[in-house]
Enzyme design. Structure first.
Site, mmCIF file in Angstrom:
data_model
loop_
_atom_site.group_PDB
_atom_site.id
_atom_site.type_symbol
_atom_site.label_atom_id
_atom_site.label_comp_id
_atom_site.label_asym_id
_atom_site.label_seq_id
_atom_site.Cartn_x
_atom_site.Cartn_y
_atom_site.Cartn_z
ATOM 1 N N ASP A 96 4.075 -6.070 3.834
ATOM 2 C CA ASP A 96 3.807 -4.981 4.767
ATOM 3 C C ASP A 96 4.770 -5.107 5.941
ATOM 4 O O ASP A 96 5.669 -5.953 5.919
ATOM 5 C CB ASP A 96 2.346 -5.027 5.232
ATOM 6 C CG ASP A 96 1.787 -3.647 5.543
ATOM 7 O OD1 ASP A 96 2.545 -2.780 5.999
ATOM 8 O OD2 ASP A 96 0.580 -3.440 5.338
ATOM 9 N N ASP B 124 6.176 1.918 7.002
ATOM 10 C CA ASP B 124 4.887 1.263 6.739
ATOM 11 C C ASP B 124 4.090 2.208 5.832
ATOM 12 O O ASP B 124 3.546 3.197 6.300
ATOM 13 C CB ASP B 124 4.183 1.024 8.063
ATOM 14 C CG ASP B 124 2.753 0.549 7.935
ATOM 15 O OD1 ASP B 124 2.348 0.128 6.834
ATOM 16 O OD2 ASP B 124 2.018 0.623 8.928
ATOM 17 N N HIS C 52 4.166 2.278 13.532
ATOM 18 C CA HIS C 52 3.244 3.415 13.618
ATOM 19 C C HIS C 52 3.770 4.506 14.556
ATOM 20 O O HIS C 52 3.009 5.342 15.035
ATOM 21 C CB HIS C 52 1.832 2.978 14.031
ATOM 22 C CG HIS C 52 1.038 2.441 12.899
ATOM 23 N ND1 HIS C 52 -0.337 2.411 12.896
ATOM 24 C CD2 HIS C 52 1.416 1.908 11.707
ATOM 25 C CE1 HIS C 52 -0.771 1.885 11.760
ATOM 26 N NE2 HIS C 52 0.284 1.558 11.027
ATOM 27 N N HIS D 83 0.819 -1.211 0.000
ATOM 28 C CA HIS D 83 0.000 0.000 0.000
ATOM 29 C C HIS D 83 0.853 1.261 0.000
ATOM 30 O O HIS D 83 1.914 1.321 0.619
ATOM 31 C CB HIS D 83 -1.001 0.002 1.159
ATOM 32 C CG HIS D 83 -0.424 0.095 2.533
ATOM 33 N ND1 HIS D 83 -0.191 1.301 3.165
ATOM 34 C CD2 HIS D 83 -0.054 -0.863 3.427
ATOM 35 C CE1 HIS D 83 0.289 1.084 4.373
ATOM 36 N NE2 HIS D 83 0.390 -0.219 4.561
ATOM 37 N N GLU E 263 -5.132 1.571 2.749
ATOM 38 C CA GLU E 263 -4.978 0.457 3.681
ATOM 39 C C GLU E 263 -5.025 0.925 5.125
ATOM 40 O O GLU E 263 -5.569 0.232 5.997
ATOM 41 C CB GLU E 263 -3.656 -0.264 3.399
ATOM 42 C CG GLU E 263 -3.486 -1.599 4.127
ATOM 43 C CD GLU E 263 -2.895 -1.449 5.520
ATOM 44 O OE1 GLU E 263 -2.915 -2.433 6.280
ATOM 45 O OE2 GLU E 263 -2.401 -0.340 5.858
ATOM 46 N N GLU E 264 -4.471 2.103 5.398
ATOM 47 C CA GLU E 264 -4.384 2.570 6.781
ATOM 48 C C GLU E 264 -5.752 2.862 7.400
ATOM 49 O O GLU E 264 -5.861 2.971 8.621
ATOM 50 C CB GLU E 264 -3.493 3.814 6.875
ATOM 51 C CG GLU E 264 -2.028 3.569 6.583
ATOM 52 C CD GLU E 264 -1.329 2.685 7.603
ATOM 53 O OE1 GLU E 264 -1.980 2.272 8.583
ATOM 54 O OE2 GLU E 264 -0.129 2.390 7.409
#
Length: 386
Positions: free
Chosen positions: A244, A189, A324, A72, A223-224
């Site tokens: 990922d 990410d 994250h 993504h 995606e997030e």
């Protein structure tokens, strides 16, 4: 075919270029253009969905039973919730991430009239004014605000600048690429996953590799926020390999080195047979790997299955420390993932039944159910042995 050689210089340079393109969910057009140009340079024809998810097919011996590789393009970010009387901005997160990692972040806010720079600060950020209160302020999005680097000291000033509720805020990556292979940055990410898949495609092209089925290279843009690969798979795709981040943290088995297989996430186990095949490819090609289970995690695989796609899915990851947050990875993991992708796409199709969307019982897979043979030493079998 053994694993292919990955151009790590290309992988690193591509990752750096991707990290320098702001792409929070909802503001991904620029990165879509960048990746589309790169795919075309690598010889593929690009198709975009209405909103900008990318599909590029590398032809194989047959189109049915195709394989998909998905990563993504979108990242975490923020959005303006309202304009404050003090000329600052209240924010809400895009994606799930802690305001703890937002404090002090340099940012760009995109408005209809142009972009402005800024900083996300705690509501009490001056030690000379608030003394120890700066250490007792709670953590949360209600306790931070964005200071815009422009003449903005009131709500009216913000209005004059053209800043509105809903404007997108991107977070600077603050990337460092160290000589020892470590890479530290926000948004690894999944910019790192995108760079991995492009590097694998480059290696396949340079080797003139042929594949038994078409390979669909997919890049999603939401995606997030849980949308991911929900609307990009074609009916001929039988299996999907998601690339990922993993999570290296206490209680996890992920690593910043080698391939980390996710055996399950919060949506349940990944496909038994596809994951087993990938593990065997690592064993056969001397690619370091480990397995992990992610309790608070979902990916493009989950969104595809929830949307009704009847495909086998597996998740291969590069271990990320502080996912994250302010993330760290190692080039060894990225190279390992790219190597595994090259092994996978050229490998034979083992489950021929997957060429068809539905079929009879003949040829359907079987999972082992017999008891394992025990390997015990003579001493341990002897009841007299203490």
């Amino acid at each position: 075919m053994m694993r292919l050689t990955i151009d790590t210089d290309y992988l690193s340079e591509t990752l750096q270029a991707l990290l320098n393109i702001p792409s929070p969910t909802g503001y991904t057009d620029t990165v879509v253009h960048f990746v589309s140009v790169e795919l075309e340079r690598l010889g593929l024809q690009v198709e975009l969905t209405r909103r900008g998810a990318i599909r590029a097919v590398r032809k194989g011996a047959r189109d049915s039973g195709a394989r998909a590789i998905v990563s993504h393009l979108d990242t975490l970010g923020a959005q303006v919730k309202f304009l404050k009387d003090n000329g600052r901005l209240s924010l809400v997160p895009i994606g799930h991430w802690s305001a703890r990692f937002a404090e002090g972040a340099r940012t760009t806010i995109f408005t209809g009239s142009g972009a402005y720079r800024g900083t996300i600060l705690p509501l009490k950020s001056s030690g000379h004014t608030f003394n120890d209160e700066i250490d007792t302020l709670p953590v949360g999005w209600d306790h931070v605000e964005m200071r815009v680097d422009a003449l903005a000291y009131s709500k009216d000033d913000l209005d004059r600048l053209g800043i509105e509720v809903g404007d997108i805020v991107s977070i600077d990556p603050q990337s460092e690429f160290l000589d020892n292979g470590f890479i530290i940055s926000r948004h690894l990410d999944n910019k790192a996953g995108v760079a991995v898949t492009l590097a694998a495609l480059k290696a396949l092209n340079e080797a003139g590799a042929e594949t038994p089925v078409d390979i669909h290279w997919l890049f999603t843009i939401a995606e997030e926020v849980g949308v991911g690969a929900s609307s990009i798979l074609m009916p001929e795709v039988a299996s999907m390999l998601t690339v990922d981040n993993g999570t290296t943290a206490p209680g996890q088995n992920s690593s910043e080195f080698g391939v980390t297989f996710s055996m399950a996430d919060q949506t349940g186990p990944f496909d038994y047979h596809l994951t087993k095949k990938l593990v065997e490819l690592c064993q056969e090609n001397d690619i370091r790997y480990q397995k992990d289970v992610f309790r608070y995690y979902r990916s493009d695989s989950a969104s595809a299955l929830e949307a009704g796609a009847d495909v086998r899915t597996a998740l291969i990851t590069f271990g990320v420390d502080s996912s994250h947050g302010y993330e760290r990875i190692h080039m060894h993991a990225l190279r390992s993932l790219a190597e595994l992708i090259t092994c996978y796409v050229v490998s034979p199709v083992d489950i021929k039944r997957d060429y068809q969307e539905t079929a009879g019982v003949s040829g359907f897979t079987r999972q082992p159910t017999e008891e394992a043979e025990q390997s015990l030493t003579a001493d341990s079998e002897d009841p007299e042995t203490p």
